[in-house]
Structures are given as structure tokens and as C-alpha cells.
Design an enzyme around this catalytic site. Structure first.
Site, PDB file in Angstrom:
ATOM      1  N   ASN A  31       0.946  -1.255   0.049  1.00 53.11           N
ATOM      2  CA  ASN A  31       0.098  -0.020  -0.071  1.00 53.11           C
ATOM      3  C   ASN A  31       0.942   1.210  -0.044  1.00 53.11           C
ATOM      4  O   ASN A  31       0.486   2.177   0.691  1.00 53.11           O
ATOM      5  CB  ASN A  31      -0.913   0.023   1.141  1.00 53.11           C
TER       6      ASN A  31
ATOM      7  N   ASP B  63       8.348  -8.838   3.487  1.00 55.16           N
ATOM      8  CA  ASP B  63       7.061  -8.968   4.038  1.00 55.16           C
ATOM      9  C   ASP B  63       7.149  -9.619   5.367  1.00 55.16           C
ATOM     10  O   ASP B  63       7.900 -10.421   5.788  1.00 55.16           O
ATOM     11  CB  ASP B  63       6.245 -10.126   3.464  1.00 55.16           C
TER      12      ASP B  63
ATOM     13  N   SER C 199      -4.952   1.694  17.475  1.00 55.43           N
ATOM     14  CA  SER C 199      -5.845   2.686  16.799  1.00 55.43           C
ATOM     15  C   SER C 199      -7.062   2.759  17.985  1.00 55.43           C
ATOM     16  O   SER C 199      -7.436   1.709  18.833  1.00 55.43           O
ATOM     17  CB  SER C 199      -6.542   1.813  15.867  1.00 55.43           C
TER      18      SER C 199
ATOM     19  N   TYR D 120     -11.129  -5.897  10.900  1.00 57.30           N
ATOM     20  CA  TYR D 120      -9.836  -4.979  11.081  1.00 57.30           C
ATOM     21  C   TYR D 120      -9.493  -4.357  12.439  1.00 57.30           C
ATOM     22  O   TYR D 120      -8.422  -4.826  13.220  1.00 57.30           O
ATOM     23  CB  TYR D 120      -9.996  -3.555  10.308  1.00 57.30           C
TER      24      TYR D 120
ATOM     25  N   LYS E  54      -6.518  -5.573  15.468  1.00 59.62           N
ATOM     26  CA  LYS E  54      -5.746  -4.632  16.188  1.00 59.62           C
ATOM     27  C   LYS E  54      -5.664  -5.011  17.825  1.00 59.62           C
ATOM     28  O   LYS E  54      -4.751  -4.793  18.421  1.00 59.62           O
ATOM     29  CB  LYS E  54      -6.238  -3.147  15.985  1.00 59.62           C
TER      30      LYS E  54
ATOM     31  N   ASN F 216      -7.625  10.052  14.886  1.00 60.35           N
ATOM     32  CA  ASN F 216      -7.732  10.421  13.403  1.00 60.35           C
ATOM     33  C   ASN F 216      -6.521  10.935  12.796  1.00 60.35           C
ATOM     34  O   ASN F 216      -6.646  12.338  12.914  1.00 60.35           O
ATOM     35  CB  ASN F 216      -8.958  11.114  13.155  1.00 60.35           C
TER      36      ASN F 216
ATOM     37  N   ASN G 208     -11.629   7.866   4.478  1.00 70.26           N
ATOM     38  CA  ASN G 208     -11.647   8.696   5.304  1.00 70.26           C
ATOM     39  C   ASN G 208     -11.964  10.257   5.018  1.00 70.26           C
ATOM     40  O   ASN G 208     -11.765  10.719   4.049  1.00 70.26           O
ATOM     41  CB  ASN G 208     -10.163   8.619   6.307  1.00 70.26           C
TER      42      ASN G 208
ATOM     43  N   ASP H  29     -20.426   3.876  12.636  1.00 73.41           N
ATOM     44  CA  ASP H  29     -20.104   5.107  13.140  1.00 73.41           C
ATOM     45  C   ASP H  29     -20.563   5.295  14.485  1.00 73.41           C
ATOM     46  O   ASP H  29     -21.718   5.314  14.856  1.00 73.41           O
ATOM     47  CB  ASP H  29     -20.097   6.313  12.447  1.00 73.41           C
TER      48      ASP H  29
HETATM   49  P1  NAD Z   1      -0.375   2.759   5.260  1.00 72.82           P
HETATM   50  O1  NAD Z   1      -0.930   1.683   4.432  1.00 72.82           O
HETATM   51  O2  NAD Z   1      -0.067   3.961   4.511  1.00 72.82           O
HETATM   52  O3  NAD Z   1       1.049   2.221   5.829  1.00 72.82           O
HETATM   53  C1  NAD Z   1       1.171   0.530   6.256  1.00 72.82           C
HETATM   54  C2  NAD Z   1       2.245   0.250   5.457  1.00 72.82           C
HETATM   55  O4  NAD Z   1       2.613  -1.194   5.944  1.00 72.82           O
HETATM   56  C3  NAD Z   1       2.476   0.021   3.823  1.00 72.82           C
HETATM   57  O5  NAD Z   1       3.330   0.860   3.437  1.00 72.82           O
HETATM   58  C4  NAD Z   1       2.009  -1.207   3.648  1.00 72.82           C
HETATM   59  O6  NAD Z   1       2.655  -1.560   2.079  1.00 72.82           O
HETATM   60  C5  NAD Z   1       2.848  -1.878   4.675  1.00 72.82           C
HETATM   61  N1  NAD Z   1       2.474  -3.239   4.814  1.00 72.82           N
HETATM   62  C6  NAD Z   1       1.167  -3.963   4.948  1.00 72.82           C
HETATM   63  N2  NAD Z   1       1.314  -5.216   5.151  1.00 72.82           N
HETATM   64  C7  NAD Z   1       2.487  -5.549   5.110  1.00 72.82           C
HETATM   65  C8  NAD Z   1       3.248  -6.793   5.412  1.00 72.82           C
HETATM   66  N3  NAD Z   1       2.780  -7.956   5.366  1.00 72.82           N
HETATM   67  N4  NAD Z   1       4.680  -6.699   5.192  1.00 72.82           N
HETATM   68  C9  NAD Z   1       5.577  -5.759   5.104  1.00 72.82           C
HETATM   69  N5  NAD Z   1       4.681  -4.574   4.784  1.00 72.82           N
HETATM   70  C10 NAD Z   1       3.394  -4.412   5.005  1.00 72.82           C
HETATM   71  O7  NAD Z   1      -1.228   2.849   6.465  1.00 72.82           O
HETATM   72  P2  NAD Z   1      -0.933   4.180   7.633  1.00 72.82           P
HETATM   73  O8  NAD Z   1      -2.229   4.968   7.588  1.00 72.82           O
HETATM   74  O9  NAD Z   1       0.394   4.403   7.756  1.00 72.82           O
HETATM   75  O10 NAD Z   1      -1.092   3.296   8.977  1.00 72.82           O
HETATM   76  C11 NAD Z   1      -0.062   2.856   9.615  1.00 72.82           C
HETATM   77  C12 NAD Z   1      -0.280   1.827  10.692  1.00 72.82           C
HETATM   78  O11 NAD Z   1      -1.078   2.483  11.803  1.00 72.82           O
HETATM   79  C13 NAD Z   1      -1.271   0.640  10.242  1.00 72.82           C
HETATM   80  O12 NAD Z   1      -1.049  -0.448  11.321  1.00 72.82           O
HETATM   81  C14 NAD Z   1      -2.756   1.237  10.893  1.00 72.82           C
HETATM   82  O13 NAD Z   1      -3.496   0.081  10.852  1.00 72.82           O
HETATM   83  C15 NAD Z   1      -2.528   1.993  11.951  1.00 72.82           C
HETATM   84  N6  NAD Z   1      -3.490   3.073  11.903  1.00 72.82           N
HETATM   85  C16 NAD Z   1      -3.869   3.965  11.014  1.00 72.82           C
HETATM   86  C17 NAD Z   1      -4.773   4.842  11.232  1.00 72.82           C
HETATM   87  C18 NAD Z   1      -5.030   5.909  10.043  1.00 72.82           C
HETATM   88  O14 NAD Z   1      -5.993   6.533  10.132  1.00 72.82           O
HETATM   89  N7  NAD Z   1      -4.339   6.036   9.069  1.00 72.82           N
HETATM   90  C19 NAD Z   1      -5.490   5.004  12.493  1.00 72.82           C
HETATM   91  C20 NAD Z   1      -5.147   4.267  13.485  1.00 72.82           C
HETATM   92  C21 NAD Z   1      -4.327   3.228  13.261  1.00 72.82           C
HETATM   93  N1  UFG Z   2     -17.081  11.091   7.271  1.00 75.77           N
HETATM   94  C1  UFG Z   2     -18.123  11.854   6.427  1.00 75.77           C
HETATM   95  N2  UFG Z   2     -17.912  11.718   5.078  1.00 75.77           N
HETATM   96  C2  UFG Z   2     -16.812  10.825   4.664  1.00 75.77           C
HETATM   97  C3  UFG Z   2     -15.967  10.266   5.466  1.00 75.77           C
HETATM   98  C4  UFG Z   2     -16.279  10.297   6.762  1.00 75.77           C
HETATM   99  O1  UFG Z   2     -18.963  12.451   6.631  1.00 75.77           O
HETATM  100  O2  UFG Z   2     -16.919  10.752   3.181  1.00 75.77           O
HETATM  101  C5  UFG Z   2     -17.397  11.443   8.820  1.00 75.77           C
HETATM  102  C6  UFG Z   2     -17.479  10.119   9.409  1.00 75.77           C
HETATM  103  O3  UFG Z   2     -19.043   9.663   9.460  1.00 75.77           O
HETATM  104  C7  UFG Z   2     -16.902  10.477  11.176  1.00 75.77           C
HETATM  105  C8  UFG Z   2     -15.883  11.530  10.689  1.00 75.77           C
HETATM  106  O4  UFG Z   2     -16.119  11.925   9.228  1.00 75.77           O
HETATM  107  O5  UFG Z   2     -17.865  11.170  11.590  1.00 75.77           O
HETATM  108  C9  UFG Z   2     -14.610  10.759  10.464  1.00 75.77           C
HETATM  109  O6  UFG Z   2     -14.545   9.454   9.640  1.00 75.77           O
HETATM  110  P1  UFG Z   2     -13.216   8.830   9.102  1.00 75.77           P
HETATM  111  O7  UFG Z   2     -13.601   7.822   8.187  1.00 75.77           O
HETATM  112  O8  UFG Z   2     -12.141   9.778   8.714  1.00 75.77           O
HETATM  113  O9  UFG Z   2     -12.522   8.308  10.530  1.00 75.77           O
HETATM  114  P2  UFG Z   2     -13.408   7.325  11.571  1.00 75.77           P
HETATM  115  O10 UFG Z   2     -13.328   8.062  12.843  1.00 75.77           O
HETATM  116  O11 UFG Z   2     -14.602   6.761  11.225  1.00 75.77           O
HETATM  117  O12 UFG Z   2     -12.278   6.081  11.608  1.00 75.77           O
HETATM  118  C10 UFG Z   2     -10.889   6.093  11.803  1.00 75.77           C
HETATM  119  C11 UFG Z   2     -10.199   5.040  11.089  1.00 75.77           C
HETATM  120  C12 UFG Z   2     -10.517   3.874  11.311  1.00 75.77           C
HETATM  121  C13 UFG Z   2     -10.368   3.602  12.745  1.00 75.77           C
HETATM  122  C14 UFG Z   2     -11.241   4.493  13.540  1.00 75.77           C
HETATM  123  C15 UFG Z   2     -10.829   4.501  15.165  1.00 75.77           C
HETATM  124  O13 UFG Z   2     -10.146   5.483   9.624  1.00 75.77           O
HETATM  125  O14 UFG Z   2      -9.542   2.869  10.690  1.00 75.77           O
HETATM  126  O15 UFG Z   2     -10.721   6.043  13.153  1.00 75.77           O
HETATM  127  O16 UFG Z   2     -11.816   5.291  15.724  1.00 75.77           O
HETATM  128  F1  UFG Z   2     -10.895   2.388  12.998  1.00 75.77           F
END
Ligand code: NAD
Ligand code: UFG
Length: 337
Positions: free
Chosen positions: A35, A58, A123, A147, A151, A177, A197, A293
């Protein structure tokens, strides 16, 4: 210090590698690029001012990990996971394999290499449908989708393993977030397909790549009826990881910490702040609630402040400005140079 950053080419990982590199740490990015792209690694190097070591591999592959640990590692940061809630519902086994099996194999590789410090990306999803805000780390944990379950299980694996190893330190960072981008506009979030998101959807509407934002629900029991969340700047998160690594290097045991600002903003407040700070327009329409949500979720952030001495420095305006600069400079994310 030499830090192995699994998933370091991704959104939060890339910002963290830049922060660590700028603090003088030696960073090794380990990523299967499922990704992410190499372009992110080149840009990280540009920002740090020196090459960033990269191993394509990986976390489920012992041989790949053996290569990564061969040169000695002081601490692991574990970002590597699949993160789409929707996809996890249609392909749970893929998520269990990548996230859970991957974490087990990574812990085994750490044990084999005698590396006993890990910072882990958890998360706020582990709080499930918690209606109690602000949420503290001792709130009940619950998974509401596959998912989220991965976690929760990954946290438990690390906690149990830590308890079995007296010298181990584990820091479970529960992000709320994450939004925004590096102020240079060179690295940021590059979602594939339709963003799930809010912030990336907002920036794509603002740049007219999408017509209109759908606001999911206008009848929540919140101040304006739309969902309230704790948005946190990705650069602040990156700095929290540097503090967490410092904790892991000097302390033992396993702790979970919320990472947010401690402030909740509604969807409409975010849209208005975005429009005001960027001058761009975000047409929107209020539609049905999105299943799953919660009305509002924001963090009690006192523990991270006490334990790590960390607190978020950037407000919502900066999150919007930086997300917008990234979008303007990279209309198609990393797909365009
Ligand atoms: P991202 O997808 O941009 O980054 C994850 C990276 O891990 C990617 O580069 C992907 O290629 C790599 N990856 C996935 N599976 C792999 C594997 N099996 N081996 C090696 N590499 C692998 O995501 P992000 O937004 O940077 O999130 C990073 C971490 O934070 C994740 O664990 C995600 O669950 C957690 N997280 C993200 C959010 C968010 O909103 N972005 C919120 C809460 C938690
Ligand atoms: N929302 C909209 N329109 C959109 C997208 C989101 O109105 O197109 C709203 C949602 O309903 C929420 C807020 O914007 O009220 C934030 O939504 P996000 O999807 O950006 O974030 P979430 O809080 O739903 O989810 C995030 C991560 C999840 C994680 C969660 C934990 O994306 O991976 O926080 O609380 F599980």
C-alpha cells in the site's frame, strides 16, 4: 540508534522515518509496498538529507525479516498492517493473515535476533462503540469489525509476549484520527481509489477531483448533528513515535497510550475550518449515517503527556493547510512526480 520501521513506506511510517532521521537515528524501512511506493522513500531521503535504507520484504516471511535484523537493530516500530475497515469485512482472512500472522512472525524474528523493544501502531478502533468521552486507556476494549479485531489481537499478542520476557518493552500507540501531511508538501497520504476517510475526501472535493462530500449523518446528538472526532496532525504523531522509542529504550513492560489532541471537532467544523484556512470550497450534502460510526470520540491524552512528555502541537488549521498543500502539489498522490 538503529530503528527497523516495518511499514515505514506508508502514510504515518514515512512521516515517522523523517522525524527519526532528523533526530539523527539510523532508520531501516522494511515494507512489502502493498500500500505504498518507492517514491515515498526517495522523498523521505530528500527531506532527511541522506539516503534511507530500504528492504523490500513481508513481515510474514522469516527470510525477509532475517535480512532486516542481520545488521543489528535496537528497536522495531511496527506499522505494517492492512487498514481498511470495509475490505476487512469482505476479506477477513486476508486481514487475519497479514496483520495477526505477520505480528507473530515479527515477534519471533525479534526474539531470534534478541531485539526486545517494540513500538506498535494501534488504533482508537480498539475502543469499539465507546460512547464515553473523552476515552481513557482503561476504557473497555471491543472489536466491531475484522480490522478492529486484528488490532485488538495484535495488542494482546504483544502484551502477553511482553509479560513472558522480563527485559521486553512494548508501547501500544492508539491513534485517533491521523490527518495532514509534512509541511514540505513532499510526503502525505496517498489513498488508492475512493478515500474512506474524511480529510482525503475533503481535499479531493476541494481540488474538484470529486464533486461533493457526503456528510454521514446530520442527526447525531452532537452540537451540530454531525460526527465528532479527534483529528491529530501526522507530524505530531511522528514525534510521538520518537518519544515512544526513547521510552522503550529506557523502560520495561508494556503500555498503551492514546495519541490525539484531546479536542473533538465535528464534520461541519472541519469543513468550515478547511474552507477558511485554504480558501477552497467544499460542497457537501448531508446523507444517512454510515453504519458502524459512533456519534463522538475523542481522547483523554493525559497519559501520553505524563509517560512520554508528548503532546500534539498542531491545531486543526495546520492539519487543513498541510493536507491541502500536499493535495495541491500531488493531485494524484504519489502517482505523479
Ligand atoms: P499505510 O497503509 O499507509 O501504511 C502501512 C504500510 O505497511 C504500507 O506501506 C504497506 O505497504 C505496509 N505493509 C502492509 N502489510 C505489510 C506486510 N505484510 N509486510 C510488510 N509491509 C506491509 O497505513 P498508515 O495509515 O500509515 O497506518 C500505519 C499503521 O497505523 C497501520 O498499522 C494502521 O492500522 C494504523 N492506524 C492507522 C490509522 C489511520 O487513520 N491512518 C488510524 C489508526 C491506526
Ligand atoms: N465522514 C463523512 N464523510 C466521509 C468520510 C467520513 O461524513 O466521506 C465522517 C464520519 O462519519 C466520521 C468522521 O467523518 O464522523 C471521520 O470519519 P473517518 O472515516 O475519517 O474516521 P473514523 O473515525 O470513522 O475512523 C478512523 C479510522 C479507522 C479507525 C477509527 C478508530 O479510519 O480505521 O478511526 O476510531 F478504526
Amino acid at each position: 540508534m538503529k530503528i527497523l520501521v516495518c511499514g515505514g513506506a506508508g502514510y504515518i511510517g514515512s512521516h515517522t522515518c523523517v522525524a527519526l532521521g532528523q533526530l539523527g537515528h539510523e532508520v531501516v524501512v522494511f515494507d512489502n509496498l502493498s500500500n505504498s511506493t518507492r517514491v515515498a522513500i526517495d522523498r523521505m531521503a530528500e527531506l532527511v538529507g541522506r539516503p534511507v535504507a530500504f528492504i523490500q520484504g513481508d513481515i510474514r516471511e522469516r527470510r525477509d525479516l532475517a535480512r532486516a535484523f542481520a545488521g543489528g537493530v535496537d528497536c522495531v516500530i511496527h506499522f505494517a498492517a492492512l487498514k481498511s475497515v470495509g475490505e476487512s469485512c469482505s476479506r477477513p482472512l486476508t486481514y487475519f493473515d497479514n496483520n495477526i500472522s505477520g505480528t507473530i512472525t515479527l515477534l519471533q524474528a525479534m526474539e531470534a535476533a534478541q531485539v526486545s523493544r517494540m513500538v506498535f501502531s494501534s488504533s482508537a478502533t480498539v475502543y469499539g462503540n465507546s460512547e464515553q468521552v473523552p476515552v481513557t486507556e482503561s476504557a473497555p476494549l471491543q472489536a466491531t469489525n475484522p480490522y478492529g479485531r486484528t488490532k485488538l489481537i495484535m495488542e494482546e499478542l504483544i502484551r502477553d509476549y511482553s509479560a513472558s520476557q522480563p527485559g521486553f518493552s512494548g508501547v501500544l500507540l492508539r491513534y485517533f484520527n491521523p490527518v495532514g501531511a509534512h509541511p514540505s508538501g513532499r510526503i502525505g497520504e496517498s489513498p488508492t481509489g475512493t478515500p474512506a476517510n474524511l480529510m482525503p475526501y475533503v481535499t479531493q472535493v476541494a481540488i474538484k477531483r470529486r464533486e461533493q462530500l457526503q456528510v454521514f449523518g446530520g442527526d447525531y446528538p452532537t452540537r451540530d448533528g454531525t460526527g465528532v472526532r479527534d483529528y491529530v496532525h501526522v507530524v505530531d504523531l511522528a514525534e510521538a513515535h520518537a518519544s515512544a522509542v526513547r521510552w522503550a529504550m529506557t523502560q520495561q513492560g508494556c503500555i498503551a497510550l492514546n495519541l490525539g489532541t484531546g479536542c473533538g471537532y465535528s464534520v461541519l467544523e472541519l469543513i468550515r475550518t478547511f474552507e477558511r484556512t485554504t480558501g477552497a470550497r467544499v460542497p457537501y450534502r448531508i446523507v444517512e449515517r454510515r453504519p458502524g460510526d459512533v456519534a463522538e470520540l475523542w481522547a483523554d491524552v493525559s497519559m501520553a503527556r505524563e509517560v512520554l512528555g508528548w503532546q500534539a502541537r498542531h491545531g486543526l488549521e495546520r492539519m487543513c493547510e498541510d493536507a491541502w498543500r500536499w493535495q495541491l502539489n500531488n493531485p494524484d498522490g504519489y502517482q505523479v512526480a
